[in-house]
Design a protein around this motif. Structure first.
Motif, mmCIF file in Angstrom:
data_model
loop_
_atom_site.group_PDB
_atom_site.id
_atom_site.type_symbol
_atom_site.label_atom_id
_atom_site.label_comp_id
_atom_site.label_asym_id
_atom_site.label_seq_id
_atom_site.Cartn_x
_atom_site.Cartn_y
_atom_site.Cartn_z
ATOM 1 N N UNK A 1 48.252 37.041 21.238
ATOM 2 C CA UNK A 1 46.837 36.817 20.945
ATOM 3 C C UNK A 1 45.950 37.530 21.971
ATOM 4 N N UNK A 2 44.819 38.003 21.474
ATOM 5 C CA UNK A 2 43.825 38.580 22.373
ATOM 6 C C UNK A 2 42.765 37.526 22.662
ATOM 7 N N UNK A 3 42.133 37.630 23.843
ATOM 8 C CA UNK A 3 41.075 36.687 24.207
ATOM 9 C C UNK A 3 39.713 37.341 23.987
ATOM 10 N N UNK B 1 28.125 38.011 6.494
ATOM 11 C CA UNK B 1 27.867 38.318 5.079
ATOM 12 C C UNK B 1 28.789 37.520 4.154
ATOM 13 N N UNK B 2 29.019 36.272 4.521
ATOM 14 C CA UNK B 2 29.784 35.371 3.665
ATOM 15 C C UNK B 2 31.280 35.460 3.801
ATOM 16 N N UNK B 3 31.797 36.301 4.716
ATOM 17 C CA UNK B 3 33.242 36.477 4.870
ATOM 18 C C UNK B 3 33.697 35.994 6.247
ATOM 19 N N UNK B 4 34.853 35.329 6.283
ATOM 20 C CA UNK B 4 35.441 34.916 7.553
ATOM 21 C C UNK B 4 35.913 36.152 8.319
ATOM 22 N N UNK B 5 35.377 36.351 9.515
ATOM 23 C CA UNK B 5 35.740 37.547 10.293
ATOM 24 C C UNK B 5 36.468 37.225 11.594
ATOM 25 N N UNK B 6 36.334 35.982 12.082
ATOM 26 C CA UNK B 6 36.960 35.677 13.367
ATOM 27 C C UNK B 6 37.165 34.173 13.499
ATOM 28 N N UNK B 7 38.271 33.814 14.161
ATOM 29 C CA UNK B 7 38.536 32.413 14.490
ATOM 30 C C UNK B 7 39.021 32.358 15.931
ATOM 31 N N UNK C 1 38.101 32.325 24.229
ATOM 32 C CA UNK C 1 39.168 31.685 23.471
ATOM 33 C C UNK C 1 40.137 32.698 22.900
ATOM 34 N N UNK C 2 41.263 32.211 22.394
ATOM 35 C CA UNK C 2 42.258 33.075 21.748
ATOM 36 C C UNK C 2 41.831 33.388 20.321
ATOM 37 N N UNK C 3 41.987 34.639 19.921
ATOM 38 C CA UNK C 3 41.702 35.044 18.548
ATOM 39 C C UNK C 3 42.912 34.692 17.683
ATOM 40 N N UNK C 4 42.755 33.674 16.822
ATOM 41 C CA UNK C 4 43.857 33.200 15.967
ATOM 42 C C UNK C 4 43.480 33.375 14.489
ATOM 43 N N UNK C 5 42.734 34.430 14.205
ATOM 44 C CA UNK C 5 42.197 34.628 12.857
ATOM 45 C C UNK C 5 43.296 34.667 11.796
ATOM 46 N N UNK C 6 44.363 35.429 12.039
ATOM 47 C CA UNK C 6 45.427 35.547 11.036
ATOM 48 C C UNK C 6 46.042 34.187 10.719
ATOM 49 N N UNK C 7 46.240 33.367 11.744
ATOM 50 C CA UNK C 7 46.810 32.039 11.526
ATOM 51 C C UNK C 7 45.850 31.138 10.759
ATOM 52 N N UNK C 8 44.581 31.198 11.110
ATOM 53 C CA UNK C 8 43.586 30.342 10.460
ATOM 54 C C UNK C 8 43.429 30.692 8.986
ATOM 55 N N UNK D 1 53.327 32.635 16.887
ATOM 56 C CA UNK D 1 53.204 34.080 16.728
ATOM 57 C C UNK D 1 53.476 34.526 15.292
ATOM 58 N N UNK D 2 53.928 33.604 14.471
ATOM 59 C CA UNK D 2 54.336 33.914 13.101
ATOM 60 C C UNK D 2 53.373 33.227 12.136
ATOM 61 N N UNK D 3 52.396 33.955 11.592
ATOM 62 C CA UNK D 3 51.377 33.335 10.746
ATOM 63 C C UNK D 3 51.946 32.825 9.432
#
Length: 668
Positions: free
Chosen positions: A73-75, A128-134, A143-150, A211-213
């Protein structure tokens, strides 16, 4: 209109329809389509998106499945700091909070009361209505970027409903593990001879950091959102923002309440202190927020928390009772678990008579004595556990509770490995709980799925000396079981038919059903795919087994030890003679080979096909997908846009670099 235009219209229709179905099911809890119809529409959409790759959309319902590519994960910094809430434990402290608020705003105040969900905090960004980051909370600033998992959590919208929302905003919430799913996953851990997870909160946090989404998607996390942040486009009150968030497709607390006074807040707290045990997810208190946004801004923040919100923490649900005795249970794998038998006590709405003592070290840590007065809590509001001892109530002549030396059922001396907390009965073949447990595991739904064979029936067949191991099932005849206790002709026919049908169960499920310690469903699939048959698995060394993806030293050692036992070899031979599947079918073996056997390959970059497809190709041909470059890497499979740092490491270690086309030539 041409076919392509029709297909593109169909793609948009399917995406919008599936998003609505997802919303109805995961947010509103009102299913509006059957699982089968949903799956068929999703499959159609996947096929169309493969046909028209230019129509790729990261917010498509097909992007929720996750990837099994390992990653770190990247911070990233939070746009708005994620502060913590001040805690209170008494109504007097809440009254003091109200007084501070009134002194600053000098006008009437409304409050919004929400359940304080006990999970892992998350901040979601929508553009613009789209999830771009978690981002996780982290330290509040980063924080840790966990977008793929979310993205695998189905109650979180990838694309918002409607079209009236801020161009850019954040929404905060809590990611949770529902109690029901927690119990299911813990049952699987126990069944595989592993330590169960401690509580839903820790399990949710750990899952979010996997690590495994793809595995994250299988865990069944949920998410409740509770606070919107935008520059100036939100509603004038927090209550209105909650209603708005629900309209946009977010799952918000259905139990939140707008309160006109602190007396109404107290009533809300009292109600949920009594009824929290009935919730589907864990909570540990109530959050009280000033409703008016202008008043929130007037109140402002301290360095650590907002002045306009505070939490009321419930006291841990606990009770004092007397320890009547300690018993010891033997599981399928031989693990011996101590259990406290208690004088019945009311706890979180249920009567508790038994509580876990985990292992010998736990008992020693408690300094537990016979007939002690003990405190009992519900871990994660589910599993009762002894948490302490009231020494002042101890009898002067009380003896310390000691762990047994021999199996409580068969009398065999117990063993405990140096690196393990549990004691085990080594009498694998003749200890009744282990024998029956293995048979029960073998016939279970995820293994052989034999109709009509439940725990009571297995126990009956064992007591009548009709089955002593799993292979004995295939020697049963209707005449053997008809006439047994509660066993009529139809029941007997149903069991024998179920046993016959089980001979067609695919090899990976058979391998799982054997009950080899640490070999769960996923490991069984990996072993079957890599080695194809039980004979090859038996002939493979521990060192070679460890080269298979997801097979570590502990698992490999367990597999090797299982097949060192002559009784297990004899068991396998009897299952073969009965017609049970002991190798992958021809259909499953399509496109498989040993051409990459023993080779460790690292993928990086983008390719013409999905990474999952390439990874499956490598595994089907005997290769191992590795997550990071090391001196043990045999090939570096490079696509487009490979990171310069990774490429530099590859070149430094002189690792051969191959392209997607070269990989395909290697396995032709």
């Amino acid at each position: 209109m041409g076919k392509k235009e029709q297909d593109i219209q169909r793609i948009e229709y399917l995406r919008n329809t599936l998003r609505e179905y997802n919303y109805n099911y995961y947010v509103k809890a009102q299913p509006s389509v059957s699982d089968y119809d949903f799956d068929m529409m999703l499959k159609e959409l996947q096929d169309l998106e493969l046909t028209y790759p230019e129509m790729f959309d990261p917010s498509s319902p097909t992007q929720r499945v996750g990837s099994d590519i390992n990653k770190s994960f990247t911070q990233e910094p939070h746009k708005y700091p994620m502060l913590s809430l001040g805690n209170t434990y008494t109504k007097e402290e809440l009254k003091a909070f109200e007084d501070r608020v009134f002194r600053m705003v000098k006008e009437p105040v409304e409050y919004v009361c929400e359940l304080k969900y006990d999970g892992s905090s998350i901040s979601l960004t929508y553009e613009n209505g789209l999830l771009t980051k978690a981002l996780t909370r982290g330290d509040g600033a980063i924080g840790d970027n966990v977008t793929d998992n979310v993205k695998t959590i189905r109650s979180i919208p990838l694309k918002l409903r409607g079209n009236e929302y801020p161009d850019f905003f954040e929404i905060r919430g809590e990611i949770l593990m529902p109690f029901k799913r927690f119990e299911e996953l813990n049952a699987e851990k126990i069944e595989n001879g592993e330590e169960p997870y401690a509580n839903p909160r820790n399990f949710a946090a750990g899952t979010l950091k996997l690590q495994n989404s793809k595995l994250v998607g299988e865990r069944g996390l949920d998410c409740y959102l509770y606070y919107m942040l935008a520059e100036d486009e939100t509603k004038p009150t927090h209550w209105e923002n909650l209603q708005w968030a629900e309209e946009l497709g977010f799952k918000t607390s259905p139990d939140a309440k707008l309160c006109a006074s602190m007396e109404e807040v107290f009533a809300f707290i009292d109600y949920w202190d009594k009824h929290r045990a009935n919730l589907a997810v864990p909570i540990d208190g109530i959050v009280v927020k000033v409703n008016n946004i202008a008043q929130q801004e007037q109140l402002g923040y301290t360095a650590k928390s907002p002045r306009w919100a505070i939490s009321y923490k419930f006291k841990a649900e606990s009770a004092m009772t007397r320890l009547e005795s300690v018993s010891f249970q033997v599981g399928r794998t031989g693990a011996v678990t101590p259990v406290a038998n208690l004088s019945p006590v009311q706890l979180a709405g249920t009567t508790v008579r038994r509580a876990s003592l985990h292992n010998e070290d736990f008992i020693i840590g408690l300094d537990l004595h016979e007939e002690d007065t003990v405190s009992v809590e519900k871990g994660g509001e589910i599993i009762p556990k002894v948490t302490g001892v009231d020494i002042s109530e101890r009898k002067p002549d009380a003896k310390a509770v000691t762990f047994i030396k021999d199996c409580p059922v068969c009398g065999t001396p117990l063993v405990r490995a140096i690196d393990e907390a549990n004691h085990y009965c080594p009498n694998i073949t003749d200890c009744p709980p282990q024998v029956k447990g293995r048979i029960i595991h073998f016939v279970s739904r995820k293994a052989m799925d034999i109709d009509g064979l439940g725990e009571e029936t297995i126990d009956l067949l064992y007591r009548e000396n009709l089955v002593d191991d799993i292979a004995d099932l295939y020697s049963l005849k209707i005449s053997d079981i008809i006439g047994l206790e509660r066993m009529g002709e139809k029941s007997a026919e149903r069991i024998i038919q179920g046993i016959e049908v089980s001979k067609q169960v695919p090899f990976p499920r058979v391998l799982y059903g054997l009950g080899i310690r640490y070999v769960g469903q996923t490991v069984a699939k990996q072993l079957a795919l890599a080695l194809h048959s039980i004979d090859k698995i038996m002939a493979t060394s521990q060192e070679e087994l460890e080269k298979i993806d997801e097979i570590g030293g502990k698992i490999a050692e367990s597999v090797v030890n299982f097949f060192l036992e002559m009784k297990n070899i004899q068991l396998i031979n009897r299952l073969k003679e009965a017609g049970v599947q002991m190798m992958l079918s021809e259909e499953a073996l399509v496109d498989t080979s040993d051409k990459l056997r023993g080779l460790s390959i690292v993928l990086s970059g983008t390719f013409s096909r999905s990474r999952d497809e390439i990874k499956e190709l490598i595994e089907k041909n005997g290769g191992k997908n590795s997550s990071s470059v090391s001196k043990n890497t045999d090939y570096f499979l490079a696509g487009e846009k490979v990171g310069p740092a990774k490429m530099a490491k590859v070149e430094k270690l002189n690792i051969p670099i191959i392209s997607e086309e070269e990989l395909l030539k290697m396995i032709e």
